[in-house]
Design a protein around this motif. Structure first.
Motif, PDB file in Angstrom:
ATOM      1  N   ARG A   1       0.811  -1.212   0.000  1.00  0.00           N
ATOM      2  CA  ARG A   1       0.000   0.000   0.000  1.00  0.00           C
ATOM      3  C   ARG A   1       0.851   1.272   0.000  1.00  0.00           C
ATOM      4  O   ARG A   1       0.355   2.361  -0.259  1.00  0.00           O
ATOM      5  N   LYS A   2       2.129   1.118   0.294  1.00  0.00           N
ATOM      6  CA  LYS A   2       3.019   2.275   0.353  1.00  0.00           C
ATOM      7  C   LYS A   2       3.598   2.645  -1.007  1.00  0.00           C
ATOM      8  O   LYS A   2       4.303   3.660  -1.122  1.00  0.00           O
ATOM      9  N   ILE A   3       3.368   1.801  -2.020  1.00  0.00           N
ATOM     10  CA  ILE A   3       3.895   2.096  -3.349  1.00  0.00           C
ATOM     11  C   ILE A   3       2.755   2.189  -4.356  1.00  0.00           C
ATOM     12  O   ILE A   3       1.660   1.691  -4.119  1.00  0.00           O
ATOM     13  N   THR A   4       3.032   2.845  -5.465  1.00  0.00           N
ATOM     14  CA  THR A   4       2.061   2.953  -6.553  1.00  0.00           C
ATOM     15  C   THR A   4       2.511   2.062  -7.687  1.00  0.00           C
ATOM     16  O   THR A   4       3.554   2.310  -8.302  1.00  0.00           O
ATOM     17  N   ILE A   5       1.764   0.997  -7.944  1.00  0.00           N
ATOM     18  CA  ILE A   5       2.095   0.106  -9.056  1.00  0.00           C
ATOM     19  C   ILE A   5       1.327   0.578 -10.282  1.00  0.00           C
ATOM     20  O   ILE A   5       0.101   0.729 -10.234  1.00  0.00           O
ATOM     21  N   THR A   6       2.041   0.825 -11.352  1.00  0.00           N
ATOM     22  CA  THR A   6       1.449   1.386 -12.561  1.00  0.00           C
ATOM     23  C   THR A   6       1.555   0.412 -13.725  1.00  0.00           C
ATOM     24  O   THR A   6       2.491  -0.391 -13.784  1.00  0.00           O
ATOM     25  N   SER A   7       0.604   0.489 -14.626  1.00  0.00           N
ATOM     26  CA  SER A   7       0.663  -0.330 -15.843  1.00  0.00           C
ATOM     27  C   SER A   7       1.252   0.463 -17.003  1.00  0.00           C
ATOM     28  O   SER A   7       1.509  -0.099 -18.068  1.00  0.00           O
ATOM     29  N   GLU A   8       1.467   1.759 -16.796  1.00  0.00           N
ATOM     30  CA  GLU A   8       1.994   2.639 -17.851  1.00  0.00           C
ATOM     31  C   GLU A   8       3.206   3.384 -17.320  1.00  0.00           C
ATOM     32  O   GLU A   8       3.114   4.536 -16.882  1.00  0.00           O
ATOM     33  N   TRP A   9       4.357   2.733 -17.347  1.00  0.00           N
ATOM     34  CA  TRP A   9       5.535   3.332 -16.735  1.00  0.00           C
ATOM     35  C   TRP A   9       5.996   4.605 -17.428  1.00  0.00           C
ATOM     36  O   TRP A   9       6.533   5.518 -16.788  1.00  0.00           O
ATOM     37  N   ARG A  10       5.771   4.708 -18.723  1.00  0.00           N
ATOM     38  CA  ARG A  10       6.205   5.907 -19.462  1.00  0.00           C
ATOM     39  C   ARG A  10       5.490   7.160 -18.973  1.00  0.00           C
ATOM     40  O   ARG A  10       6.039   8.258 -19.051  1.00  0.00           O
TER      41      ARG A  10
END
Length: 448
Positions: free
Chosen positions: A383-392
């Motif tokens: 919960r402390k990190i933001t996981i993204t599917s669009e790194w760019r």
């Protein structure tokens, strides 16, 4: 040939599908009905390149099926492969799944007079098949070897390349305790025309551990030298590795003057440590068994110690230039322990992210297929990190970009404006000259 495989993890499922693709009739057994249903529908529950397509092919050919019914699966065959997990428990492998599987086979044999060969494919320490496995079967069945067959057939599958490794092996190890089991192993692998090593089961077991231990030793040795080069300064470790790898003992020169460039050279490239389901667990298990035998096992201990702290080199090097990270946003690229798999076991990203979070950094993270597994592995810390599917989309919003897993798509960083950014390339994926406008860091390279 008809064969039953107990276990549908990376090893069991890949082995079953590939054996079926060679014309054998394979039944894979799992205790979970949801997994069995998915497999019979052509949907593997694990990710492995090419696995889904090959599974569909062997189901359509009628050579593969999955079931939860062990008894029926055993009724059909004379050869059983055990490919269940052997997780690490405090550095010692846990044989409980193996014990359970072979005990059930023993219970089946108690009321059955057929001669069945039980072949262990799970990674187990040397001396397991001819002692633990044999004793469990004998106790459950009331029969004594050689009333049943015993074999050991270690796997050498790299996650992400497991299908190719199984279909195009460099050798196949046939461990056996009786002639009939060797004959069945020979028949099972008759479609493969490669070097076949015929040995007793404990030799077969040690071959697997020795193979991984020597590769891991090479990785840790290269990493330690890379750390030395960075500490000394004015050295790029890749120049050192290039000079070393031109030694003909590493890289033979062919008659026409060209280099062979063997794959072993990849294990000289420094990085943030080895991970996955095999190397860490196998080295720990060998170390623990050696100590039980009264040996100090100094080299395996050193290999593990170097690897344990190697991911922290990322934070250490960043900290040598930035003392306070609480105001920095960091993008972590790659969460799987290697490309081509969704496996995050012993992934360097786990330690790297943990270290950076403790310093108050804001973390964004990306992986093309392992994000869910990574979140599960981190637990509440996710919960402390933001996981993204669009790194760019996060390039402009972050100050530091760290490449941890060598996914091919990350090479696109060479074509993106990175002015003012800090790039930490733990896998030496990018060409330094193409990373324009950014400050470039790597293992074994110290910026002045």
């Amino acid at each position: 040939m008809k064969v039953t495989i107990i276990g549908t993890g990376y090893v069991g499922l890949v082995s079953g599908v590939c054996l079926a693709a060679k014309g054998h009739q394979v039944t894979c057994v799992d205790i979970r009905q949801d997994i069995v249903s998915c497999l019979n529908a052509g949907n593997p529950h694990i990710y492995e390149a090419g696995l889904s397509e090959l599974l569909t092919q062997v189901i359509e050919s009628g050579d593969f099926e999955a079931t939860t019914d062990l008894t029926t699966a055993l009724d059909r065959v004379d050869t059983i492969i055990v490919a269940v997990g052997t997780p690490s428990d405090g550095g010692v492998i846990d044989l409980s799944y193996v014990r359970t599987a072979v005990r059930k086979i023993g219970e089946y044999l108690k009321n059955n007079d057929r001669y069945i060969s039980i072949i262990i494919k799970s990674t187990v320490i040397a001396g397991t098949t001819d002692t633990v496995v044999r004793e469990e079967i004998e106790t459950a069945s009331g029969k004594y070897h050689p009333a049943f067959g015993l074999g050991m057939n270690p796997e050498f599958l790299r996650e992400g390349e497991a299908i190719d490794d199984f279909m195009n092996p460099d050798r196949i190890v046939l461990g056996y305790e009786d002639p009939e089991t060797l004959e069945r192993l020979e028949a099972l692998y008759a479609p493969w025309h490669v070097d076949k090593v015929r040995v007793n089961t404990r030799t077969a077991e040690l071959i697997k551990y020795a193979n991984n231990s020597l590769l891991a030793t090479q990785i840790s040795a290269a990493n330690e030298i890379a750390n030395f080069a960075a500490a000394l300064g004015n050295i790029d470790i890749m120049d050192v590795i290039n000079g070393v790898s031109l030694d003909r003992r590493w890289n033979p020169i062919l008659r026409d003057g060209t280099r062979l460039n063997p794959a072993i050279l990849n294990y000289l490239i420094p990085g943030c440590g080895f991970g996955g389901s095999c190397f860490p667990k196998d080295i720990q298990a060998l170390h623990s068994q050696g100590q039980e035998l009264g040996l100090t096992m100094d080299i395996t201990k050193a290999v593990l110690n170097v690897n344990d702290v190697q991911p922290l080199q990322v934070a250490n090097i960043i900290n040598s230039h930035i003392k306070e990270l609480s105001n920095y946003k960091i993008l972590i690229l790659g969460l799987a322990f290697k490309p081509g798999t969704d496996d995050v076991r012993e992934s360097a990203s786990l330690k790297i992210i943990d270290s950076l979070l403790k310093q108050g950094a804001t973390i964004f993270a990306h992986d093309p297929i392992a994000a869910t597994n990574f979140s599960n592995a981190m637990g509440t810390e996710a919960r402390k990190i933001t996981i993204t599917s669009e790194w760019r989309h996060h390039i402009n919003d972050t100050d530091i970009i760290v490449i941890v897993t060598k996914w091919p798509e990350y090479i696109d960083l060479e074509n993106i404006n990175l002015s003012g950014k800090i790039i930490f390339d733990t896998r030496r994926m990018l060409s330094i000259e193409k990373v324009t406008g950014a400050q470039y860091f790597a293992i074994g390279l110290r910026q002045s």
